[in-house]
Design a protein around this motif. Structure first.
Motif, PDB file in Angstrom:
ATOM      1  N   GLY A 102      36.309  27.883  28.506  1.00  0.00           N
ATOM      2  CA  GLY A 102      37.671  28.163  28.925  1.00  0.00           C
ATOM      3  C   GLY A 102      38.264  29.365  28.248  1.00  0.00           C
ATOM      4  O   GLY A 102      38.665  30.334  28.889  1.00  0.00           O
ATOM      5  N   LEU A 103      38.284  29.346  26.916  1.00  0.00           N
ATOM      6  CA  LEU A 103      38.959  30.412  26.185  1.00  0.00           C
ATOM      7  C   LEU A 103      38.215  31.736  26.293  1.00  0.00           C
ATOM      8  O   LEU A 103      38.830  32.793  26.438  1.00  0.00           O
ATOM      9  CB  LEU A 103      39.089  30.007  24.713  1.00  0.00           C
ATOM     10  N   LEU A 104      36.890  31.697  26.219  1.00  0.00           N
ATOM     11  CA  LEU A 104      36.118  32.937  26.243  1.00  0.00           C
ATOM     12  C   LEU A 104      35.741  33.374  27.656  1.00  0.00           C
ATOM     13  O   LEU A 104      35.821  34.555  27.987  1.00  0.00           O
ATOM     14  CB  LEU A 104      34.853  32.777  25.387  1.00  0.00           C
ATOM     15  N   ALA A 105      35.317  32.426  28.493  1.00  0.00           N
ATOM     16  CA  ALA A 105      34.808  32.799  29.809  1.00  0.00           C
ATOM     17  C   ALA A 105      35.914  33.091  30.817  1.00  0.00           C
ATOM     18  O   ALA A 105      35.780  33.997  31.641  1.00  0.00           O
ATOM     19  CB  ALA A 105      33.895  31.702  30.345  1.00  0.00           C
ATOM     20  N   GLY A 106      37.023  32.302  30.759  1.00  0.00           N
ATOM     21  CA  GLY A 106      38.063  32.457  31.763  1.00  0.00           C
ATOM     22  C   GLY A 106      38.581  33.876  31.931  1.00  0.00           C
ATOM     23  O   GLY A 106      38.609  34.407  33.045  1.00  0.00           O
ATOM     24  N   PRO A 107      38.995  34.554  30.843  1.00  0.00           N
ATOM     25  CA  PRO A 107      39.517  35.913  31.001  1.00  0.00           C
ATOM     26  C   PRO A 107      38.464  36.931  31.449  1.00  0.00           C
ATOM     27  O   PRO A 107      38.823  38.009  31.931  1.00  0.00           O
ATOM     28  CB  PRO A 107      40.015  36.255  29.576  1.00  0.00           C
ATOM     29  N   VAL A 108      37.195  36.592  31.281  1.00  0.00           N
ATOM     30  CA  VAL A 108      36.129  37.541  31.629  1.00  0.00           C
ATOM     31  C   VAL A 108      35.894  37.590  33.133  1.00  0.00           C
ATOM     32  O   VAL A 108      35.447  38.606  33.667  1.00  0.00           O
ATOM     33  CB  VAL A 108      34.827  37.155  30.884  1.00  0.00           C
ATOM     34  N   VAL A 109      36.205  36.485  33.839  1.00  0.00           N
ATOM     35  CA  VAL A 109      35.859  36.392  35.262  1.00  0.00           C
ATOM     36  C   VAL A 109      36.472  37.517  36.102  1.00  0.00           C
ATOM     37  O   VAL A 109      35.761  38.152  36.885  1.00  0.00           O
ATOM     38  CB  VAL A 109      36.251  35.011  35.821  1.00  0.00           C
ATOM     39  N   PRO A 110      37.784  37.808  35.997  1.00  0.00           N
ATOM     40  CA  PRO A 110      38.307  38.907  36.803  1.00  0.00           C
ATOM     41  C   PRO A 110      37.612  40.236  36.521  1.00  0.00           C
ATOM     42  O   PRO A 110      37.409  41.048  37.445  1.00  0.00           O
ATOM     43  CB  PRO A 110      39.790  38.967  36.399  1.00  0.00           C
ATOM     44  N   LEU A 111      37.223  40.473  35.261  1.00  0.00           N
ATOM     45  CA  LEU A 111      36.521  41.708  34.926  1.00  0.00           C
ATOM     46  C   LEU A 111      35.146  41.751  35.585  1.00  0.00           C
ATOM     47  O   LEU A 111      34.734  42.787  36.132  1.00  0.00           O
ATOM     48  CB  LEU A 111      36.384  41.836  33.403  1.00  0.00           C
ATOM     49  N   LEU A 112      34.429  40.634  35.533  1.00  0.00           N
ATOM     50  CA  LEU A 112      33.099  40.590  36.143  1.00  0.00           C
ATOM     51  C   LEU A 112      33.189  40.711  37.661  1.00  0.00           C
ATOM     52  O   LEU A 112      32.357  41.377  38.292  1.00  0.00           O
ATOM     53  CB  LEU A 112      32.390  39.291  35.755  1.00  0.00           C
ATOM     54  N   LEU A 113      34.202  40.056  38.246  1.00  0.00           N
ATOM     55  CA  LEU A 113      34.375  40.174  39.691  1.00  0.00           C
ATOM     56  C   LEU A 113      34.716  41.609  40.087  1.00  0.00           C
ATOM     57  O   LEU A 113      34.373  42.056  41.190  1.00  0.00           O
ATOM     58  CB  LEU A 113      35.474  39.230  40.173  1.00  0.00           C
ATOM     59  N   GLY A 114      35.388  42.322  39.179  1.00  0.00           N
ATOM     60  CA  GLY A 114      35.679  43.726  39.451  1.00  0.00           C
ATOM     61  C   GLY A 114      34.415  44.571  39.500  1.00  0.00           C
ATOM     62  O   GLY A 114      34.351  45.574  40.228  1.00  0.00           O
ATOM     63  N   VAL A 115      33.405  44.172  38.743  1.00  0.00           N
ATOM     64  CA  VAL A 115      32.118  44.882  38.772  1.00  0.00           C
ATOM     65  C   VAL A 115      31.351  44.548  40.040  1.00  0.00           C
ATOM     66  O   VAL A 115      30.732  45.408  40.668  1.00  0.00           O
ATOM     67  CB  VAL A 115      31.280  44.528  37.524  1.00  0.00           C
ATOM     68  N   GLY A 116      31.389  43.279  40.422  1.00  0.00           N
ATOM     69  CA  GLY A 116      30.670  42.850  41.614  1.00  0.00           C
ATOM     70  C   GLY A 116      30.805  41.353  41.797  1.00  0.00           C
ATOM     71  O   GLY A 116      30.838  40.598  40.810  1.00  0.00           O
ATOM     72  N   ALA A 117      30.876  40.893  43.042  1.00  0.00           N
ATOM     73  CA  ALA A 117      31.074  39.471  43.310  1.00  0.00           C
ATOM     74  C   ALA A 117      29.923  38.621  42.813  1.00  0.00           C
ATOM     75  O   ALA A 117      30.087  37.427  42.542  1.00  0.00           O
ATOM     76  CB  ALA A 117      31.276  39.252  44.812  1.00  0.00           C
ATOM     77  N   SER A 118      28.748  39.208  42.659  1.00  0.00           N
ATOM     78  CA  SER A 118      27.569  38.432  42.254  1.00  0.00           C
ATOM     79  C   SER A 118      27.414  38.330  40.741  1.00  0.00           C
ATOM     80  O   SER A 118      26.635  37.499  40.255  1.00  0.00           O
ATOM     81  CB  SER A 118      26.300  39.065  42.832  1.00  0.00           C
ATOM     82  N   VAL A 119      28.151  39.137  39.985  1.00  0.00           N
ATOM     83  CA  VAL A 119      27.914  39.236  38.541  1.00  0.00           C
ATOM     84  C   VAL A 119      28.174  37.916  37.799  1.00  0.00           C
ATOM     85  O   VAL A 119      27.360  37.512  36.958  1.00  0.00           O
ATOM     86  CB  VAL A 119      28.750  40.388  37.945  1.00  0.00           C
ATOM     87  N   PRO A 120      29.289  37.194  38.057  1.00  0.00           N
ATOM     88  CA  PRO A 120      29.474  35.917  37.337  1.00  0.00           C
ATOM     89  C   PRO A 120      28.346  34.925  37.571  1.00  0.00           C
ATOM     90  O   PRO A 120      27.963  34.176  36.674  1.00  0.00           O
ATOM     91  CB  PRO A 120      30.796  35.385  37.899  1.00  0.00           C
ATOM     92  N   PHE A 121      27.790  34.933  38.770  1.00  0.00           N
ATOM     93  CA  PHE A 121      26.718  33.992  39.089  1.00  0.00           C
ATOM     94  C   PHE A 121      25.397  34.397  38.436  1.00  0.00           C
ATOM     95  O   PHE A 121      24.623  33.542  37.994  1.00  0.00           O
ATOM     96  CB  PHE A 121      26.581  33.881  40.606  1.00  0.00           C
ATOM     97  N   ALA A 122      25.148  35.691  38.348  1.00  0.00           N
ATOM     98  CA  ALA A 122      23.957  36.160  37.646  1.00  0.00           C
ATOM     99  C   ALA A 122      24.026  35.800  36.162  1.00  0.00           C
ATOM    100  O   ALA A 122      23.028  35.381  35.559  1.00  0.00           O
ATOM    101  CB  ALA A 122      23.802  37.673  37.828  1.00  0.00           C
ATOM    102  N   ALA A 123      25.210  35.944  35.576  1.00  0.00           N
ATOM    103  CA  ALA A 123      25.378  35.578  34.166  1.00  0.00           C
ATOM    104  C   ALA A 123      25.174  34.080  33.976  1.00  0.00           C
ATOM    105  O   ALA A 123      24.570  33.634  32.980  1.00  0.00           O
ATOM    106  CB  ALA A 123      26.766  35.996  33.685  1.00  0.00           C
ATOM    107  N   ASP A 124      25.671  33.279  34.912  1.00  0.00           N
ATOM    108  CA  ASP A 124      25.493  31.826  34.829  1.00  0.00           C
ATOM    109  C   ASP A 124      24.014  31.457  34.858  1.00  0.00           C
ATOM    110  O   ASP A 124      23.564  30.583  34.106  1.00  0.00           O
ATOM    111  CB  ASP A 124      26.227  31.164  35.999  1.00  0.00           C
ATOM    112  N   ALA A 125      23.241  32.117  35.706  1.00  0.00           N
ATOM    113  CA  ALA A 125      21.803  31.853  35.774  1.00  0.00           C
ATOM    114  C   ALA A 125      21.137  32.128  34.434  1.00  0.00           C
ATOM    115  O   ALA A 125      20.285  31.349  33.969  1.00  0.00           O
ATOM    116  CB  ALA A 125      21.165  32.711  36.868  1.00  0.00           C
ATOM    117  N   GLY A 126      21.526  33.218  33.773  1.00  0.00           N
ATOM    118  CA  GLY A 126      20.947  33.546  32.477  1.00  0.00           C
ATOM    119  C   GLY A 126      21.264  32.500  31.421  1.00  0.00           C
ATOM    120  O   GLY A 126      20.411  32.148  30.595  1.00  0.00           O
ATOM    121  N   THR A 127      22.481  31.956  31.428  1.00  0.00           N
ATOM    122  CA  THR A 127      22.841  30.949  30.433  1.00  0.00           C
ATOM    123  C   THR A 127      22.072  29.650  30.654  1.00  0.00           C
ATOM    124  O   THR A 127      21.709  28.965  29.697  1.00  0.00           O
ATOM    125  CB  THR A 127      24.356  30.665  30.456  1.00  0.00           C
TER     126      THR A 127
END
Length: 422
Positions: free
Chosen positions: A159-184
């Motif tokens: 929540g505290l760390l990931a939540g604010p990052v999502v808009p930034l990642l979505l700004g890079v590309g719609a697929s980026v948050p999901f790619a990061a999730d796969a890596g984790t």
């Protein structure tokens, strides 16, 4: 693994496997938060229909109705550590494929529905195996502290760390948050695979024993337990309420409050901050008033928080409600999970956990769809008000459990056995 005493209360030591399990859970939760925050934001870009958007959340709960009991029975039969890392590997591959599809421009509502369904289907085995594995890594007296640390760490990362990052990642590309999730997922699988835990100690099953019979045994134990039965009913009502809220929160923020994606992410961050506070409070409240009374307090405050969110059309009221909701939800979760582990015989933790989870989660898909229908019929603040009613009913249902409370950190006779990790 040994437990260490802190102010007269046993706390889990980090060595012996708990530290790696904690790390795996926190890393995986960080990725999950990226995905779960990005999914509704992606959904509102694909459709304006509240019911369709709520269906994405409903599909994330439905597999518990179909496979939850089976997942618990399997978790009691197999090596839980191996089951966990195998499931996380499969989920990593699945989310990576979804990220590729989104990156190539093939995002669609049916694809979102399929992802939510498949990930939760795998989660039914993972969560039950994880619940059953924890008592083999920490002493019984330290279960409450271990659950609090696990959930607090997950909220900090998710929540505290990931939540604010999502808009930034979505700004890079719609697929980026999901790619990061796969890596984790893949990293968490490696950590769980490295745990040095001996084979589960189980009594031999009777000849001809079937999964169906073992599932029935878990259901009967849950029904007969004077504390777990009303807690399960109360949790069912809370989950209906949370299904209503979660499925429509993005509409509550972006449409009713006329805020943007950043405000939605901020609301999730405030919820996480509240959860962190709740993680520190959960054991303290339980030691002072008992675990069941801690649940009563948590449910009452959550009902009031939802009423505030639904009645006051103001972003500050939303943030205040989410802060209180997060803190008391953590108090609720830590204490109900600890009670479940303490009051379950060791060979049946997976089955009793799955029976509890399946029964309590069964209302969430209906809640998600009910939330969408309420928003469409009565206004975008109606889901929060309806959720408040459900939480108030949960508090009423929980009252009989107070007569069956157990001491904090002391299991019922025969309710749990501790196996030290080598």
């Amino acid at each position: 693994m040994v437990a260490v005493g802190t102010a007269g209360v046993s706390a889990p030591a980090w060595r012996g496997g708990f530290g790696r399990l904690w790390s795996a859970a926190v890393i995986s939760r960080f990725g999950d938060a990226l995905r779960t925050t990005a999914l509704p934001l992606l959904a509102v870009r694909l459709t304006d229909d509240p019911v369709v958007i709520a269906s994405v959340t409903a599909c994330g709960y439905l597999p518990w109705l179909l496979f939850g009991l089976l997942g618990g029975a399997v978790a009691d039969r197999v090596d839980q550590r191996r089951a966990m890392w195998a499931v996380d590997t499969a989920r990593g591959v699945l989310v990576a494929a979804f990220a590729l599809a989104v990156g190539l421009g093939h995002a669609s509502v049916p694809l979102l529905l399929a992802l939510a369904f498949l990930l939760t289907a795998l989660q039914t085995l993972f969560d039950n195996a994880s619940t059953a594995l924890l008592p083999s890594l920490v002493d019984t007296e330290a279960l409450g502290g271990a659950n609090a640390r696990l959930m607090t760490g997950q909220q900090l990362a998710g929540g505290l760390l990931a939540g604010p990052v999502v808009p930034l990642l979505l700004g890079v590309g719609a697929s980026v948050p999901f790619a990061a999730d796969a890596g984790t997922y893949l990293l968490a699988a490696a950590l769980v695979a490295s745990l040095r835990v001996g084979p589960p100690e189980r009594e031999s099953r009777p000849a001809g024993s079937t999964l169906r019979a073992e599932i029935g045994e878990g259901l009967r134990h849950l029904w007969r337990d004077r504390a777990l039965r009303p807690i399960c009913l109360a949790t069912l009502m809370c989950n209906i309420g949370m299904g209503i809220l979660i499925a429509t929160l993005v509409l509550h923020v972006t449409r009713w409050l006329h805020a943007g994606d950043t405000a939605f992410a901020a609301a999730m961050t405030v919820y996480a901050l509240g959860s962190l506070a709740g993680g520190f409070l959960a054991q303290r409240i339980a030691r002072r008033v008992g675990r069941v009374r801690a649940l009563l307090l948590g449910g009452t405050v959550q009902a009031a928080s939802l009423l505030l969110m639904g009645a006051v059309q103001n972003l500050a009221a939303l943030f205040a409600g989410m802060l209180l909701l997060g803190s008391m939800n953590m108090v609720w979760n830590v204490n109900q999970i600890t009670l479940r582990q303490q009051r379950s015989p060791a060979p049946m933790v997976g089955r009793i956990s799955s029976a509890f989870r399946t029964a309590s989660v069964s209302g969430a898909p209906a809640g998600a769809l009910l939330g969408g229908a309420a928003a469409q019929a009565f206004g975008l603040n109606a889901p929060a008000l309806l959720a408040a009613v459900l939480f108030a009913l949960a508090v009423a249902a929980l009252i009989p459990a107070g007569r069956a409370d157990v001491p904090v950190g002391v299991p019922r006779d025969g309710a749990a056995t501790v196996r030290a990790a080598p």
